[in-house]
Design a protein around this motif. Structure first.
Motif, short mmCIF file in Angstrom:
data_model
loop_
_atom_site.label_atom_id
_atom_site.label_comp_id
_atom_site.label_asym_id
_atom_site.label_seq_id
_atom_site.Cartn_x
_atom_site.Cartn_y
_atom_site.Cartn_z
N VAL A 178 0.83 -1.20 0.00
CA VAL A 178 0.00 0.00 0.00
C VAL A 178 0.87 1.25 0.00
N ARG A 179 1.93 1.23 0.77
CA ARG A 179 2.84 2.39 0.82
C ARG A 179 3.47 2.65 -0.54
N ASN A 180 3.72 1.59 -1.31
CA ASN A 180 4.32 1.73 -2.63
C ASN A 180 3.30 2.05 -3.72
N GLY A 181 2.04 2.24 -3.31
CA GLY A 181 1.01 2.60 -4.27
C GLY A 181 0.42 1.43 -5.04
N GLU A 182 0.70 0.22 -4.59
CA GLU A 182 0.16 -0.97 -5.25
C GLU A 182 -1.26 -1.25 -4.75
N GLU A 183 -2.06 -1.85 -5.61
CA GLU A 183 -3.41 -2.23 -5.20
C GLU A 183 -3.36 -3.56 -4.46
N VAL A 184 -3.98 -3.59 -3.29
CA VAL A 184 -4.07 -4.81 -2.50
C VAL A 184 -5.53 -5.19 -2.36
N GLN A 185 -5.87 -6.36 -2.87
CA GLN A 185 -7.25 -6.84 -2.80
C GLN A 185 -7.45 -7.70 -1.56
N VAL A 186 -8.64 -7.56 -0.98
CA VAL A 186 -8.96 -8.22 0.28
C VAL A 186 -10.27 -8.98 0.15
N LYS A 187 -10.27 -10.22 0.60
CA LYS A 187 -11.50 -11.01 0.70
C LYS A 187 -12.20 -10.58 1.99
N VAL A 188 -13.40 -10.06 1.87
CA VAL A 188 -14.10 -9.42 2.98
C VAL A 188 -14.83 -10.45 3.84
N PHE A 189 -14.72 -10.25 5.15
CA PHE A 189 -15.48 -11.05 6.11
C PHE A 189 -16.79 -10.34 6.46
N SER A 190 -17.75 -11.10 6.96
CA SER A 190 -19.06 -10.54 7.28
C SER A 190 -19.07 -9.77 8.59
N GLY A 191 -18.11 -10.01 9.48
CA GLY A 191 -18.07 -9.34 10.78
C GLY A 191 -17.44 -7.96 10.70
N ASP A 192 -17.35 -7.31 11.88
CA ASP A 192 -16.81 -5.96 11.92
C ASP A 192 -15.69 -5.80 12.94
N SER A 193 -15.16 -6.91 13.44
CA SER A 193 -14.16 -6.85 14.48
C SER A 193 -13.23 -8.05 14.39
N ALA A 194 -11.98 -7.87 14.83
CA ALA A 194 -11.05 -8.99 14.88
C ALA A 194 -11.56 -10.08 15.81
N LEU A 195 -12.32 -9.68 16.83
CA LEU A 195 -12.87 -10.65 17.78
C LEU A 195 -14.03 -11.44 17.18
N ASN A 196 -14.79 -10.79 16.31
CA ASN A 196 -15.95 -11.42 15.69
C ASN A 196 -15.89 -11.19 14.18
N PRO A 197 -14.94 -11.85 13.51
CA PRO A 197 -14.78 -11.59 12.08
C PRO A 197 -15.90 -12.13 11.22
N GLY A 198 -16.71 -13.02 11.78
CA GLY A 198 -17.79 -13.60 10.99
C GLY A 198 -17.25 -14.61 10.01
N SER A 199 -17.91 -14.70 8.87
CA SER A 199 -17.51 -15.69 7.86
C SER A 199 -17.06 -14.99 6.59
N LEU A 200 -16.34 -15.73 5.77
CA LEU A 200 -15.85 -15.20 4.50
C LEU A 200 -17.02 -15.00 3.54
N THR A 201 -17.07 -13.85 2.89
CA THR A 201 -18.11 -13.57 1.89
C THR A 201 -17.51 -13.71 0.50
N ASP A 202 -18.33 -13.49 -0.52
CA ASP A 202 -17.83 -13.54 -1.89
C ASP A 202 -17.39 -12.16 -2.39
N LYS A 203 -17.35 -11.19 -1.47
CA LYS A 203 -16.97 -9.81 -1.83
C LYS A 203 -15.46 -9.63 -1.76
N VAL A 204 -14.91 -8.95 -2.76
CA VAL A 204 -13.50 -8.59 -2.78
C VAL A 204 -13.40 -7.08 -2.97
N GLU A 205 -12.64 -6.41 -2.08
CA GLU A 205 -12.47 -4.97 -2.15
C GLU A 205 -10.98 -4.63 -2.20
N THR A 206 -10.69 -3.41 -2.69
CA THR A 206 -9.32 -2.93 -2.77
C THR A 206 -9.07 -1.91 -1.66
N ILE A 207 -7.94 -2.00 -1.00
CA ILE A 207 -7.64 -1.11 0.12
C ILE A 207 -7.38 0.32 -0.36
#
Length: 254
Positions: A34-63
């Motif tokens: 990210v610091r070098n300006g590269e695109e990093v894609q992330v497989k999104v989890f359904s949760g909103d916290s490291a403690l409760n990440p939920g399950s893996l979704t089919d959504k992919v987002e770029t940071i």
């Protein structure tokens, strides 16, 4: 454990949102990319916290922006250990302690890892005494109290990195380190939490710190005076370690 490496971030085109997920490329250095300006894609989890990440979704987002993997509301207090490397104590001509030396940083010291958002206090900036230290952070995943060293690591959610920003003049002028190390934004954290299911033995880590490309720290965690198991057990004896509050092991300045 439902993740191997967890990143908390704002996605491109949706900078007002906060998501958590796991990098699509399991080998990518998220912060560096990210610091070098590269695109990093992330497989999104359904949760909103490291403690409760939920399950893996089919959504992919770029940071768009990396956030601290933990929010200030989750952290509570950050318990830190001073003078915890054998070689550093020898270099400073200081006697090895018999018990860990603890100080604390408040939740308000938490900051995102990149871009760094630490604002140096005026007196520290004027005295030119701001300093930095690269640190390992242990993230607690479940409440623990009076745990044994043998069981201690079973309470760990994972590990991440931190920068322990300090006001050295204030630190050396006082017997306590909380004032000099606890100002707002003095603990940039992240970029990712590596699951304890992936890292069985944190003593295999090497901590490196660079300033403007120059290596200023390079130390193996096998050099710790008190290892991770000892510290988790020790801190749980006097105060319950709740889920998420983390402790970084930090060195005493020369």
């Amino acid at each position: 454990m439902s993740f191997e490496r967890l990143v908390r971030f704002a996605p491109k085109g949706k900078e007002g949102e906060v998501l958590i997920g796991q990098p699509v490329d399991s080998n990518v250095d998220v912060g560096k990319a990210v610091r070098n300006g590269e695109e990093v894609q992330v497989k999104v989890f359904s949760g909103d916290s490291a403690l409760n990440p939920g399950s893996l979704t089919d959504k992919v987002e770029t940071i768009a922006r990396i956030l601290s993997p933990l929010s200030a509301s989750e952290v509570g207090s950050i318990r830190c250990i001073g003078l915890n490397y054998v070689n550093h104590a020898k270099e400073a001509n200081m006697q090895l302690p018999d018990v860990p030396m603890m100080f604390m940083k408040p939740a308000t010291s938490l900051a995102d890892p990149w871009p760094v958002s630490t604002v140096i206090p005026k007196h520290t900036l004027a005295d030119d005494c701001a300093d930095y230290e690269s640190e390992l952070v242990i993230v607690i995943g479940k409440t623990c109290k009076n745990v044994s060293e043998a069981d201690a690591l079973s309470y760990v959610l994972g590990y991440t990195a931190a920068n322990d920003v300090s006001s050295r003049k204030s630190q050396l002028a006082q017997s306590q380190a909380c004032y000099s190390k606890g100002f707002d934004g003095s603990c940039p954290l992240g970029p990712v939490i590596v699951s304890s299911s992936v890292v069985k033995d944190p003593s295999t880590f090497t901590i490196r710190g660079l300033k403007n490309g120059e290596v200023t720290q390079n130390s193996g965690l096998s050099d710790l005076i008190f290892n991770c198991s000892k510290l988790v057990s020790f801190l749980s004896q006097v105060r319950r370690c709740f889920r998420v509050p983390s402790f970084s092991r930090v060195r005493q300045p020369v």
